[in-house]
Write an enzyme that holds these catalytic residues in place. Structure first.
Site, PDB file in Angstrom:
ATOM      1  N   GLU A 231       2.043  -4.466   0.500  1.00 10.82           N
ATOM      2  CA  GLU A 231       0.717  -4.953   0.121  1.00 10.82           C
ATOM      3  C   GLU A 231       0.915  -5.796  -1.131  1.00 10.82           C
ATOM      4  OE1 GLU A 231      -1.783  -4.646   1.927  1.00 10.82           O
ATOM      5  OE2 GLU A 231      -1.501  -2.857   3.158  1.00 10.82           O
ATOM      6  N   CYS A 265      -5.962  -7.840  -6.138  1.00  4.34           N
ATOM      7  CA  CYS A 265      -5.266  -8.672  -5.150  1.00  4.34           C
ATOM      8  C   CYS A 265      -6.236  -9.318  -4.173  1.00  4.34           C
ATOM      9  CB  CYS A 265      -4.249  -7.834  -4.389  1.00  4.34           C
ATOM     10  SG  CYS A 265      -2.890  -7.228  -5.400  1.00  4.34           S
TER      11      CYS A 265
END
Length: 454
Positions: A231, A265
């Site tokens: 991720e 993010c």
């Protein structure tokens, strides 16, 4: 060594330092996780695992104030956001307890011949999680909870600036009654992490972090034939194609950009706006970004605390300065004050500039004008990343059409900050591989074993 330290980014004061693990401590952690798997993963009942996970969720809520204060000190998150993160980590952990039967139950197969066949989900063993500093509790919960639910054991390397939140999480697993070795916090160096990944007792590794970290870990994992979930970064587009309430759309844009001091993010970072809305959006968006209160993260009125460190603020300032040098315009903000960085808006960014492809990991929004839907989608996809995305439109058919065309792992339509335990999280392209959260998270590190009976 003292690589692990709590440094208050608001003041620069080093509050505490912690040694990295010795090689003997690393070996002990590996042995404990491997030994725990023999009972936890192979003989424990799913209902018993669920009960322990539910207790961890309760401990998050019982210790909410203490846990939140730790991460305000460690990485500068505003207190209200820190409290919300603790709540979310509790919800995620509880979700896997509540859904233990779906996670561990057999899936029957309709076979062509006589007899029966099922897919049975079996754990793999010890896993290494390498976690980032920006969401110290949430990131750990979405990795650890589903994997403990299926029967894996966890070795957890947290970010070097989060030693106290890491210890607090490990203590909750101990206090909940998890067996020794089921969840082990270990302060690894990068070299030690590489050794752990290569160790035969470790069956997989999950990384949340930068592209550089993800690539380095994936290379080691690949050489050792280990499953990896990545991720990584994101430069998520926010497409505003039409609206009957521009103020509300701007409010959503600001929320999506300033969440977690802009260090998320999947925060919206590139704002692609239809031509007829562009000028008004830039004016309102810039004013709202400028109004975001910068200050002490323990102050209830603060919207933007410091970035996670002075170095992070310096990197962000260098990116903005370089964009301006290459021809971009700063509409508001753009002046660093120590580790603090104000809400900033850039326009005039073109494909020739570095800023067109970079991720701004801080409260900087770049606004683009789009002449039509095709151009908006083209701008949205003109990034090496593919994590999340946001589409605002009053036309349901357009929403469906554009969602299909965006190269991202997640598309949110007319809503922001809508992550939830049941919704899978992950991306494509340089944003990584695999999924966390939702039921898909429990499918990443399991043996989907076929059992065929004649």
């Amino acid at each position: 060594m003292t690589d692990y330290a709590v440094t208050n980014p608001a003041t620069g004061e080093v509050l505490a330092t912690y040694p990295t693990a010795t090689d003997a401590e690393v070996e002990a952690a590996l042995a404990a996780a491997d030994e725990a798997y023999r009972s936890w993963g192979r003989t424990s009942a799913p209902a018993d695992r669920a009960a322990l996970l539910r207790r961890v969720a309760e401990l998050h809520r019982e210790r909410r104030d203490e846990l939140a204060a730790i991460i305000v000190r460690e990485m500068g998150k505003p207190l209200a956001a820190a409290e919300g993160e603790v709540d979310f980590a509790a919800d995620i952990t509880e979700y896997y307890a509540d859904n233990i039967d779906k996670i561990t139950g057999d899936t029957p197969i309709d076979i062509l011949g006589e007899g029966t066949a099922v897919i049975r989900r079996a754990p793999l063993g010890a896993l290494l999680g390498i976690m980032p500093w920006n969401f110290p509790y949430y990131q750990v919960a979405r990795f650890a909870a589903p994997n403990l639910a299926v029967g894996n054991t966890i070795l957890l390397k947290h970010a070097p600036q989060c030693p106290e939140s890491a210890a607090a999480i490990a203590q909750m697993y101990t206090d909940a009654g998890f067996p020794a070795g089921a969840y082990v916090d270990v302060r690894l160096t990068n070299d030690q992490a590489a050794t752990v990944i290569a160790d035969r007792r470790v069956q997989g590794v999950s990384v949340t972090g930068s592209e550089r970290a993800g690539a380095a870990v994936a290379e080691i994992a690949g050489r050792n034939l280990k499953k990896v979930v990545l991720e990584l970064g994101g430069s998520d587009p926010f497409l505003l194609l039409s609206t009957d309430d521009l103020d509300a759309a701007v409010g959503s844009a600001v929320e999506a950009r300033l969440d977690n001091n802009g260090q998320s993010c999947n925060g919206a970072k590139r704002f692609v706006v239809a031509s007829d809305l562009y000028d008004a959006f830039v004016d309102k968006f810039s004013a709202a970004m400028a109004d975001a209160t910068v200050g002490d993260p323990f102050d209830g009125d603060t919207v933007l605390g410091p970035l996670s460190s002075l170095a992070a603020a310096e990197r962000l300032a260098e990116q903005v300065d370089r964009a301006v040098a290459q021809g971009a315009t700063v509409v508001t903000g753009g002046v660093r004050d120590g580790a603090f960085y104000p809400g900033t808006v850039l326009t005039g960014v073109t494909p020739e500039m570095d800023a067109y492809r970079e991720e701004f990991f801080g409260p900087v929004g770049v606004v683009y004008r789009a002449g039509d839907e095709d151009e908006a989608v083209a701008i949205a996809n003109a990034t090496p990343f593919g994590l999340g995305s946001y589409v605002f439109t009053t036309d349901p058919a357009q929403a469906e059409r554009v969602a299909d065309r965006i190269d991202a792992g997640m598309v949110y339509v007319n809503v922001v900050l809508a992550d939830s335990p049941e919704l899978p999280f992950g991306g494509v392209k340089r944003s990584g591989t695999g999924r966390e959260m939702g039921l898909l998270a429990a499918e990443e590190f399991v043996n989907k074993k076929l059992i065929r009976v004649a």
